[in-house]
Enzyme design. Sequence first.
Site, PDB file in Angstrom:
ATOM      1  N   PRO A  61       0.813  -1.220   0.000  1.00 19.31           N
ATOM      2  CA  PRO A  61       0.000   0.000   0.000  1.00 19.31           C
ATOM      3  C   PRO A  61       0.846   1.270   0.000  1.00 19.31           C
ATOM      4  O   PRO A  61       1.808   1.372   0.744  1.00 19.31           O
ATOM      5  CB  PRO A  61      -0.785  -0.118   1.305  1.00 19.31           C
ATOM      6  CG  PRO A  61       0.057  -0.970   2.189  1.00 19.31           C
ATOM      7  CD  PRO A  61       0.787  -1.916   1.282  1.00 19.31           C
ATOM      8  N   ASP A 100      -1.923   2.943   2.840  1.00 17.34           N
ATOM      9  CA  ASP A 100      -1.178   3.086   4.065  1.00 17.34           C
ATOM     10  C   ASP A 100      -1.678   4.366   4.718  1.00 17.34           C
ATOM     11  O   ASP A 100      -1.644   5.415   4.086  1.00 17.34           O
ATOM     12  CB  ASP A 100       0.310   3.237   3.709  1.00 17.34           C
ATOM     13  CG  ASP A 100       1.180   2.390   4.595  1.00 17.34           C
ATOM     14  OD1 ASP A 100       0.710   2.035   5.691  1.00 17.34           O
ATOM     15  OD2 ASP A 100       2.307   2.095   4.197  1.00 17.34           O
ATOM     16  N   TRP A 569       5.601  -0.013   9.830  1.00 14.82           N
ATOM     17  CA  TRP A 569       5.965  -1.201   9.044  1.00 14.82           C
ATOM     18  C   TRP A 569       5.349  -2.471   9.616  1.00 14.82           C
ATOM     19  O   TRP A 569       5.244  -3.471   8.933  1.00 14.82           O
ATOM     20  CB  TRP A 569       7.486  -1.341   8.928  1.00 14.82           C
ATOM     21  CG  TRP A 569       8.024  -0.311   7.995  1.00 14.82           C
ATOM     22  CD1 TRP A 569       8.786   0.781   8.311  1.00 14.82           C
ATOM     23  CD2 TRP A 569       7.792  -0.249   6.585  1.00 14.82           C
ATOM     24  NE1 TRP A 569       9.035   1.512   7.172  1.00 14.82           N
ATOM     25  CE2 TRP A 569       8.444   0.908   6.109  1.00 14.82           C
ATOM     26  CE3 TRP A 569       7.085  -1.048   5.684  1.00 14.82           C
ATOM     27  CZ2 TRP A 569       8.421   1.273   4.771  1.00 14.82           C
ATOM     28  CZ3 TRP A 569       7.063  -0.677   4.347  1.00 14.82           C
ATOM     29  CH2 TRP A 569       7.726   0.467   3.903  1.00 14.82           C
ATOM     30  N   GLN A 605      12.599  -1.374  -0.712  1.00 16.15           N
ATOM     31  CA  GLN A 605      11.740  -2.209   0.115  1.00 16.15           C
ATOM     32  C   GLN A 605      12.416  -3.514   0.535  1.00 16.15           C
ATOM     33  O   GLN A 605      11.847  -4.277   1.312  1.00 16.15           O
ATOM     34  CB  GLN A 605      10.426  -2.527  -0.598  1.00 16.15           C
ATOM     35  CG  GLN A 605       9.619  -1.299  -0.965  1.00 16.15           C
ATOM     36  CD  GLN A 605       9.220  -0.456   0.235  1.00 16.15           C
ATOM     37  OE1 GLN A 605       9.075  -0.968   1.331  1.00 16.15           O
ATOM     38  NE2 GLN A 605       9.085   0.842   0.041  1.00 16.15           N
ATOM     39  N   TRP A 609       9.420  -3.268   3.309  1.00 10.66           N
ATOM     40  CA  TRP A 609       8.211  -4.091   3.159  1.00 10.66           C
ATOM     41  C   TRP A 609       8.537  -5.568   2.926  1.00 10.66           C
ATOM     42  O   TRP A 609       7.993  -6.443   3.596  1.00 10.66           O
ATOM     43  CB  TRP A 609       7.345  -3.554   2.015  1.00 10.66           C
ATOM     44  CG  TRP A 609       5.996  -4.178   1.962  1.00 10.66           C
ATOM     45  CD1 TRP A 609       5.115  -4.326   3.005  1.00 10.66           C
ATOM     46  CD2 TRP A 609       5.367  -4.759   0.811  1.00 10.66           C
ATOM     47  NE1 TRP A 609       3.970  -4.941   2.569  1.00 10.66           N
ATOM     48  CE2 TRP A 609       4.093  -5.221   1.239  1.00 10.66           C
ATOM     49  CE3 TRP A 609       5.739  -4.917  -0.522  1.00 10.66           C
ATOM     50  CZ2 TRP A 609       3.208  -5.840   0.355  1.00 10.66           C
ATOM     51  CZ3 TRP A 609       4.851  -5.523  -1.396  1.00 10.66           C
ATOM     52  CH2 TRP A 609       3.600  -5.981  -0.960  1.00 10.66           C
ATOM     53  N   LYS A 642      18.417  13.320  -8.279  1.00 13.06           N
ATOM     54  CA  LYS A 642      17.130  12.917  -7.738  1.00 13.06           C
ATOM     55  C   LYS A 642      16.036  13.777  -8.362  1.00 13.06           C
ATOM     56  O   LYS A 642      16.236  14.967  -8.583  1.00 13.06           O
ATOM     57  CB  LYS A 642      17.164  13.159  -6.224  1.00 13.06           C
ATOM     58  CG  LYS A 642      16.558  12.037  -5.429  1.00 13.06           C
ATOM     59  CD  LYS A 642      16.748  12.306  -3.952  1.00 13.06           C
ATOM     60  CE  LYS A 642      15.512  11.792  -3.238  1.00 13.06           C
ATOM     61  NZ  LYS A 642      15.571  11.966  -1.808  1.00 13.06           N
ATOM     62  N   LYS A 645      10.711  18.110  -7.055  1.00 12.49           N
ATOM     63  CA  LYS A 645       9.616  19.017  -7.405  1.00 12.49           C
ATOM     64  C   LYS A 645      10.120  20.448  -7.453  1.00 12.49           C
ATOM     65  O   LYS A 645       9.758  21.226  -8.327  1.00 12.49           O
ATOM     66  CB  LYS A 645       8.512  18.905  -6.354  1.00 12.49           C
ATOM     67  CG  LYS A 645       7.301  18.164  -6.902  1.00 12.49           C
ATOM     68  CD  LYS A 645       6.102  18.285  -6.017  1.00 12.49           C
ATOM     69  CE  LYS A 645       5.057  17.319  -6.537  1.00 12.49           C
ATOM     70  NZ  LYS A 645       4.273  16.704  -5.528  1.00 12.49           N
TER      71      LYS A 645
END
Length: 1015
Positions: A61, A100, A569, A605, A609, A642, A645
């Site tokens: 999620p 999440d 987590w 992850q 995760w 990276k 924005k």
Amino acid sequence: MIWYLDFVIWIFKSMFNPVNPKQPLPKMEEKILKFWEEKKIFDKSLELRKDAELYSFYDGPPFATGSPHYGHIVASTMKDVVPRYWTMRGFNVPRVWGWDCHGLPIENIAEQELGIKRKKEILEKYGVAKFNEICRSKVLEYVEEWKKVIKRLGRWADMENAYKTMDLSFMESVWWVFKELWDKGLIYEGYRSMHICPRCETTLSQSEVAEGYKIIKDLSVVIKFELIDQPGTYLLAWTTTPWTLVGNVALAINNSVVYCKLKAPASNASRSDAGRQSSKLKNKEGIFYILAKDRIKDIFGDIEHKVVEEFKGEKLIGREYKPLFDYYASDKNLKNRENGWKIYPADFVTTEEGTGIVHIAPAFGEDDLNLGKEKNLPFVSHVDMDGTIRDEAKDFAGLDVKPIEDSLKTDVKIMKFLARKNLVFSKSKYEHSYPHCWRCETPLLNYATSSWFVSISKIKEQMLELAKKINWSPTHMREGRFGNWLEGARDWSISRQRFWASVIPIWKCDSKSKINCANIKVFGSVKELEEVNGKKITDLHKHVVDEITFACEKCGGTMRRIPDVLDTWFDSGSMPYAQVHYPFENKDEFEKSFPADFIAEGVDQTRAWFYYLHAIATAVKDSHAFKNVVVNGIILAEDGKKMSKRLQNYPDPQEVMNKYGADALRFYLMSSPVVAAENLNFSEKDLAENARRMFRMLWNSYYFFVLYASIDKFESRNTQHITRNMSNLLDKWIISELHSLIKDVNRHMEVYELSKTARLFPLFIDNLSNWYIRRSRKRFWKSENDEDKKQAYETLHYVLTELSKLMAPFTPFVSEEIYKNLTGNESVHLADFPKANKKYINEELNKQMKLVRRFVTLGLAARAKAGIKVRQPLSELMVNEVIDDNLIDLVKDEVNVKKVGFYGSIEKDPGIYIEQEGNSMAGLNVVITDDLRLEGEARELIRRIQELRKKAGYEVDNRITICYQGGSEIFEKFGDLITREVLATGAIEGGGIDADVEEFIDLETQPVRIWLKKI
Ligand SMILES: [Zn+2]
Ligand SMILES: [Zn+2]
């Protein structure tokens, strides 16, 4: 005229919708999206397979705290491609979305909105209940934005029935998981040196810490500690965290290291940089320093010194030194004060860096804390969990130890203070990698505090064993990143001192009257809690359950929940159980879907995760949690930086999809190394070129087919299967290539190699468009509807239909468009995935055709080098590899030579142009005879007449007559060729009367005037 009528009838009767040759992909995709929605095609694809074998997919999620970025787009595409593929393979693949909802990302948003800077403001100004409700209201703020982007991307997911980690049912299952771990003895409380974020005022786990390393500048200082029994003799200790010096309670040495006592010219004993200031040192009497022998060179550099004594470290043990500060040392009530400010031995002391003498502050380092416990050192923590210095350290009270705006500020202040007391030996700037809060970027502090842990060490062997069952794509992840992380994994700190999260379901007796009543009760369900509470419970968040207290069954004291909440987590790792509210509901459904057949996420992850899923599954189910996992790398901006924005160094994903099409974006990502866990510098230019090349070729092939099939009223006689014997070698070849493609696609998809699969398509489409169709054009153009023509149509129809199925998981839109129009069936996504038929694969033919294409390329390259137009026929192409007799004509035609000759070796010669690729060599004879020249001019005429036809606005199959003046020699010899090629019924010498168009053509050897008239 009869033909013209046919054409009109076709417009009304054609079985294919006309295709716009210049169709913009995004417009077509919007139409398909609407169609999917209106006809509920996703639902139908699930309905169709609902009784089929389950293929289990778990969605990792995301937080809806912002719009989806490219990381989400690439993972989302993988999570769409694989389930679409297995659905077409005949499996039932439910795709439930998840959100999440807990943790710092949401809390930070709430804090910003409320203008909160410090954690205590939450407690003082708002209270947990109000703060949590604000968090709850912010959780789903970006859901609509997500739905829009995911839909536009063409990802099919059940977002309507999405699970949310803040739902009561989800949180109850999390409690169940916790209780399972508790019952297995895998949960314990420990006082440890942890990393904390002073701004968020919470502990972080090993994986969260690993997330935020950044290079920063710190001070590297060597401090002087004066021996009490030898005034004027200083131990030198090195540190990069001067702010911890206030908490110093001991120095550590290594017994087996050799130390030296040096006499140095006395000075004010401060120098900010070795060497540079050494000349300023003044000669005085009686200053001695002690440090490891091996470190003298580095620490002293060219400062004048004399070794006066050499000894083993053990000689220093137990000796006392003068504390740098007296805030705590002078406190008579300080526990274990008698053991403080002495020298102790420790194995972790080395001579790799520093001075071989280590400053010990048990409150701020793991080794320090362990030594403190072992030696009963006093515990001095002069810093609060919010990172500010406590009042006792009065010269620095209230300062942030690592202010985010200037992380060195407090260190500098402390250094100045010590320098005034002559206790600084040297200082310099020091760049190193330092952990920061992954959420708010505040530098983390190493801080001793109490925390709850999952004992990974107890299950590690089992985790390693079970991890062997997992198939990784790319495969190196198993032993590499995941394996390494598992090997080095430490106990999992699961408690957080925050608010908006699942809570730790532990209640403790608060009774202080009776000694040792440490009664603990752990809850694993809502029902258990309701039984002690006596009331219905509809929410398990902190502000609700913290209100619930009950009497201790042992002593009558009050049982209260421990204040900590759970690491988010823990939610994510519990999702296989919690998403279906296991074991309270859906037991069968869970058993069938566990472990998952497939999951996918980014490389970060592996320690998050993927790891937590695995840890919890090992502990709770003695199983791995997933069988196959695809790992994507990071998408960077085009310049390799990276994506930011703020810097606007990347194009907005939605704009990209609206400009080039979601299929183009999907294909660009899936064919890139990013789906094999490598980084990708996102390039809009590459994407655009990619889209132009492959999709143009594919679309042109499709357009070509529909255009001519409609003209010829070709009806697909159920050619989704090949039913007849093919006689044309080109047909046999493209079908053979197609079935090789089917075989390879399935082979790669079965082991989750997405980019290897995707990269097969452009190669095949190139074969189809630039060879099969190119070489077969005349079969479609010829006027008679013979068997060869029918076979050409059937073959092309079959190939395009099968190709649309093969590509459907990757490029669901364009595949849908082609499939629907070619078959009249409802949707390609309801179709079965093609299976390769060995019968149709002819490896030798594929190989030979590859050779043909290579020699054509070489021959054309030689022409280009010689500067001779392709229309000019030449006598011979010499090749050094044997080409099948049946295929020789293809080479002759394409390179426009009269002969292709095989030679063992091809010699250099002024009349021969040679080109080479690998072992293949071609030599082109470029000598032009008169006959060849004349034929070349005939070809030139054909080209010009074709242009003229277009200029006149004729349809491709309009018949014409030609009149010409000049060039009679050409028409005499090549008149038939010319008229055939330009669909003319005849060529008449003489001026054209009332012609549609006329043109003067200045050929190389003669001028010709041409008139055209439509019949
Ligand atoms: Zn933070
Ligand atoms: Zn009690």
